[in-house]
Design an enzyme around this catalytic site. Sequence first.
Site, mmCIF file in Angstrom:
data_model
loop_
_atom_site.group_PDB
_atom_site.id
_atom_site.type_symbol
_atom_site.label_atom_id
_atom_site.label_comp_id
_atom_site.label_asym_id
_atom_site.label_seq_id
_atom_site.Cartn_x
_atom_site.Cartn_y
_atom_site.Cartn_z
ATOM 1 C CG ASP A 1 -2.078 0.687 0.718
ATOM 2 O OD1 ASP A 1 -3.254 0.562 1.823
ATOM 3 O OD2 ASP A 1 -2.254 1.787 0.124
HETATM 4 C C1 GLC Z 1 -4.407 4.186 -0.332
HETATM 5 C C2 GLC Z 1 -5.244 3.166 0.179
HETATM 6 C C3 GLC Z 1 -5.400 2.003 -0.818
HETATM 7 C C4 GLC Z 1 -5.185 2.513 -2.131
HETATM 8 C C5 GLC Z 1 -3.863 3.122 -2.474
HETATM 9 C C6 GLC Z 1 -3.539 3.645 -3.704
HETATM 10 O O1 GLC Z 1 -3.763 4.848 0.728
HETATM 11 O O2 GLC Z 1 -4.875 2.507 1.361
HETATM 12 O O3 GLC Z 1 -6.463 1.377 -0.743
HETATM 13 O O4 GLC Z 1 -5.435 1.392 -3.156
HETATM 14 O O5 GLC Z 1 -3.500 4.033 -1.558
HETATM 15 O O6 GLC Z 1 -4.535 4.825 -3.857
#
Ligand code: GLC
Length: 715
Positions: free
Chosen positions: A256
Amino acid sequence: MNRPETRIEQLLSEMTLAEKVGQMTQIKMDRVGWPEGEERIRRGQVGSVLTIYGASKINRLQRIAVEGSRLGIPLLIGNDVIHGYRTIFPIPLAESCTWDPGLVQQAARIAAEEAAADGTDWTFAPMVDICRDPRWGRIAEGAGEDPFLGAAMARARVRGFEASDLTSGRNLVSCPKHYAAYGAAEAGKDYNTVDISERTLRDVYLPPFQAAFEEGAGTVMSAFNEIAGVPASANALILDTVLRHEWGFPGVVLTDWNAIGELISHGVAADLKEAAERSVLAGVDMDMVADAYHRHLADLVHEGRVPLSVVDDAVRRVLRLKLALGLFERPYTDESLASEVILRPAYREKALEVAQKSMVLLKNSERLLPLDPALKRIALIGPLADDHHHILGCWYRIGRDEDTESVLDGLRAVLPTTTELTHLRGCDLEGREEPDLEGAAQVARDAELAILVLGEGEHMSGEAHSRAYLGLPGHQQALLETVQATGVPLVVVLMSGRPLVIPWMAEHVPAILQAWHGGIRAGRAVADLVVGATDPSAKLTASWPRTEGQIPVYYAHKSTGRPEGGAGTVQFDRLHFSNYIDERNEPLFPFGYGLSYTSFAYRDLEIETPQVGLDGVLIVSATIANTGDRTGDEIVQLYVRDLVGSVTRPVKELKGFQRVSLDPGKDTRVRFEVPVQQLGFHDLKMAYVVEPGEFSVWVGPNAAQGLEGFFEVVE
Ligand code: GLC
């Protein structure tokens, strides 16, 4: 060796270490013409980009990678396509309340059609986090509290996203997230500590991921949170032992956002270099925007701290994914397609159907719904009555207000022209403005019935939007009580990203429809339901708390040594139970609960296999009858309880559900066939087992009711 593998090995043999690290790097590229980002792509130092939308912009970046870099390896274009791309569907929690995996799959496929036609080939979805704490803003994104239902929804969404026959001829790879147990954040506070047993991890939080991978999900996103002391993005138990060795998952592990960098804040890495080392050795293939691999991985290899083979294996998985997606053959998107595919009329109709089937009728005690067609004067009041934005929900991304229908639009479309509909906002969502309580009272007094549309804005749930108080925001409770005090017959339509704490409303308002954030067609769906053009059939997939103090409140809880309703234990001259002195244990509305405009009766439960072997199939049936005066759908649920285990077992577990449609006075026999191997858990040795012994079984309308029977699993 087959052709793709040959091609991968050929590429690998030509790649420098810097180019290999590039394939393990994902950067944010939300603007074209960012010189540094484009230069990195040109140097082969980027494997994937995120947050860029639109075929023409994406093609421009792809050309730099494919025609401008030494080896011409195409980029993976990732985006958050969570509940729709431009045709925005109800939030996933709402979709799960349809209990209709086929319908949810259709919605995911439409999202894939639009996203792929516009150049995206990787969606960071489905979010499959089990959540039993509505304080957590991201409960909106998942499928609620139950692993069985969550697994069914995970499968459906992966099937939809990874459809192989999209109009564009391109593919979208899915990415179940957040691996793992992100929804178990203590206190429902986003990113907070997760400290659960390995058994709870394996029995509750991992099943939806395993289901997604069995369905063919090609990637997975590792979570921000720690799990019992080890952050998920450096956690070899889940990333290597479970994922690679137990499940044999062949796909790509992406972190993430900056999760590798956050190992420093977690206090398990002194600096970004150590963080990179911990993540790559644990099993992370690609680094989302931390630039940890970009800056340090080559040095870690040169210093012997990371074997080159670890890097090569990660790069193989990334290249294999790109080949499987056809990106080497077709890196560019036909720029004429998006306008043809996006917001197709059929997609708008499907968004309406999903919205109608996701909205849960919580109360209808005076049968105010469906509305009496003879009504001449209706007041429509509330901050969300003519809302065109918040109904898009917390992950609307490129969804647009202009595509939506408000409740006011919907009612105007379905009510007879002879019905006078008076609209007043009454107050804002957040309580920044003085409410117009007198105006609202007057409008209500002048009407024969009032519909209040209240709830949360989309910015009050979702990532980083946990709430400690779950009541109506701002002055909405004052507005509600003001309108209720006029004595006008009152219907509340509640919009939110989570179950809200609404004890006063539940006691004083005769009709409550939980509409969630219902997507672009939410307004029409509400209107169709309240006038009875279609009947409500949705059921809750998250228990609805009476108060924040009950949380976590969920149906599949353990018995404890002093269960309420049990014998209790006499101590200090009185009986003691596991309960509160100032609140009931039960939620306001249980898991699986939802009303319709008709009524159903359950009878004649039959346990067709009173004894069943470990490799057998439990067969249970019952009759469901429509005892009301309208056709209706009923979601029939099957629950079991393992009465005695080598470890404690939940008092109930969902193991089946079926939707039946019945005309008034009709009945039908519903039959469940449950493989006994689905009744297992992880034992004292952390092995998945089904233990012989007595089980209870229920067939019913929700987790709190049902016909009970017994069966025995035998060796
Ligand atoms: C965010 C979220 C994740 C998302 C990623 C890209 O912080 O936790 O669910 O896919 O970043 O946006």
